[in-house]
Design a protein around this motif. Sequence first.
Motif, PDB file in Angstrom:
ATOM      1  N   ILE A   1      23.676 -45.311  -5.749  1.00 33.62           N
ATOM      2  CA  ILE A   1      24.361 -44.669  -4.634  1.00 33.62           C
ATOM      3  C   ILE A   1      25.826 -44.553  -5.022  1.00 33.62           C
ATOM      4  CG2 ILE A   1      25.063 -44.929  -2.243  1.00 33.62           C
ATOM      5  CD1 ILE A   1      22.136 -44.491  -2.469  1.00 33.62           C
ATOM      6  N   SER A   2      26.392 -43.435  -4.823  1.00 30.10           N
ATOM      7  CA  SER A   2      27.813 -43.239  -5.055  1.00 30.10           C
ATOM      8  C   SER A   2      28.451 -42.818  -3.755  1.00 30.10           C
ATOM      9  CB  SER A   2      28.041 -42.155  -6.108  1.00 30.10           C
ATOM     10  OG  SER A   2      29.415 -41.905  -6.253  1.00 30.10           O
TER      11      SER A   2
ATOM     12  N   TYR B   1      31.098 -46.899  -6.082  1.00 26.90           N
ATOM     13  CA  TYR B   1      29.657 -46.756  -6.242  1.00 26.90           C
ATOM     14  C   TYR B   1      29.023 -48.125  -6.127  1.00 26.90           C
ATOM     15  CZ  TYR B   1      30.511 -48.389 -10.981  1.00 26.90           C
ATOM     16  OH  TYR B   1      30.911 -49.129 -12.068  1.00 26.90           O
ATOM     17  N   PHE B   2      27.748 -48.142  -5.774  1.00 26.85           N
ATOM     18  CA  PHE B   2      27.011 -49.400  -5.659  1.00 26.85           C
ATOM     19  C   PHE B   2      25.527 -49.091  -5.718  1.00 26.85           C
ATOM     20  CE2 PHE B   2      28.436 -47.851  -1.555  1.00 26.85           C
ATOM     21  CZ  PHE B   2      27.255 -47.738  -0.830  1.00 26.85           C
ATOM     22  N   ASN B   3      24.733 -50.112  -6.022  1.00 26.10           N
ATOM     23  CA  ASN B   3      23.281 -49.984  -6.154  1.00 26.10           C
ATOM     24  C   ASN B   3      22.594 -50.502  -4.898  1.00 26.10           C
ATOM     25  OD1 ASN B   3      23.472 -49.161  -8.942  1.00 26.10           O
ATOM     26  ND2 ASN B   3      23.996 -51.280  -9.390  1.00 26.10           N
ATOM     27  N   LEU B   4      21.530 -49.819  -4.513  1.00 29.80           N
ATOM     28  CA  LEU B   4      20.716 -50.241  -3.374  1.00 29.80           C
ATOM     29  C   LEU B   4      19.270 -50.420  -3.802  1.00 29.80           C
ATOM     30  CD1 LEU B   4      21.940 -47.727  -0.640  1.00 29.80           C
ATOM     31  CD2 LEU B   4      22.551 -50.142  -0.855  1.00 29.80           C
TER      32      LEU B   4
ATOM     33  N   ALA C   1      13.833 -45.513  -5.972  1.00 30.55           N
ATOM     34  CA  ALA C   1      14.342 -45.979  -7.267  1.00 30.55           C
ATOM     35  C   ALA C   1      14.808 -44.782  -8.082  1.00 30.55           C
ATOM     36  CB  ALA C   1      13.253 -46.748  -8.011  1.00 30.55           C
TER      37      ALA C   1
ATOM     38  N   ASP D   1      17.312 -42.756  -7.429  1.00 27.76           N
ATOM     39  CA  ASP D   1      18.088 -41.771  -6.665  1.00 27.76           C
ATOM     40  C   ASP D   1      19.586 -41.970  -6.878  1.00 27.76           C
ATOM     41  OD1 ASP D   1      15.846 -40.645  -5.539  1.00 27.76           O
ATOM     42  OD2 ASP D   1      16.187 -41.449  -3.522  1.00 27.76           O
ATOM     43  N   VAL D   2      20.307 -40.870  -6.904  1.00 26.67           N
ATOM     44  CA  VAL D   2      21.766 -40.884  -6.863  1.00 26.67           C
ATOM     45  C   VAL D   2      22.145 -40.088  -5.616  1.00 26.67           C
ATOM     46  CG1 VAL D   2      23.913 -40.180  -7.977  1.00 26.67           C
ATOM     47  CG2 VAL D   2      22.007 -41.034  -9.359  1.00 26.67           C
TER      48      VAL D   2
ATOM     49  N   LEU E   1      28.573 -54.771  -6.534  1.00 23.63           N
ATOM     50  CA  LEU E   1      27.892 -53.655  -7.168  1.00 23.63           C
ATOM     51  C   LEU E   1      26.441 -53.541  -6.677  1.00 23.63           C
ATOM     52  CD1 LEU E   1      28.149 -51.365  -9.147  1.00 23.63           C
ATOM     53  CD2 LEU E   1      27.545 -52.950 -10.970  1.00 23.63           C
ATOM     54  N   ASP E   2      25.799 -54.656  -6.441  1.00 21.71           N
ATOM     55  CA  ASP E   2      24.395 -54.655  -6.000  1.00 21.71           C
ATOM     56  C   ASP E   2      24.302 -55.167  -4.580  1.00 21.71           C
ATOM     57  OD1 ASP E   2      23.213 -53.771  -8.453  1.00 21.71           O
ATOM     58  OD2 ASP E   2      23.696 -55.750  -9.276  1.00 21.71           O
TER      59      ASP E   2
END
Length: 108
Positions: free
Chosen positions: A1-2, A36-39, A62, A64-65, A106-107
């Motif tokens: 995800i950004s 930005y960070f990860n989900l 999984a 996706d941006v 980040l996560d």
Amino acid sequence: ISVTGVQTCALPIYVFVDDQKDSSEVGYTRSGQYIYFNLLPGQHKIYSKAEDWAETTLSVRAGDVVFLRQEPAQGAYSSVNTIDRVPDDEGRTQLKRLSLGTIRKLDR
């Protein structure tokens, strides 16, 4: 995800994932910045905090941006904002013109 912050004010706009607790903050942006960070896959609420709270709901898979835009406006004493999804091509174009904001997690 950004999450891209396209701002005109210098005050920070904070980003939270799934709730509005301090421990859920992933970072913040100022004028001309992005984070930005990860989900994990699934449904998530993304909150944007300036003078007020704005929110949007995302369903991600999984890989996706996703690009989001925070849009501030001047409130009575500080910025108020909205947060909305933008098309990939627009997000990628804007990202090239922005600098990195402050990432706290980040996560998530």
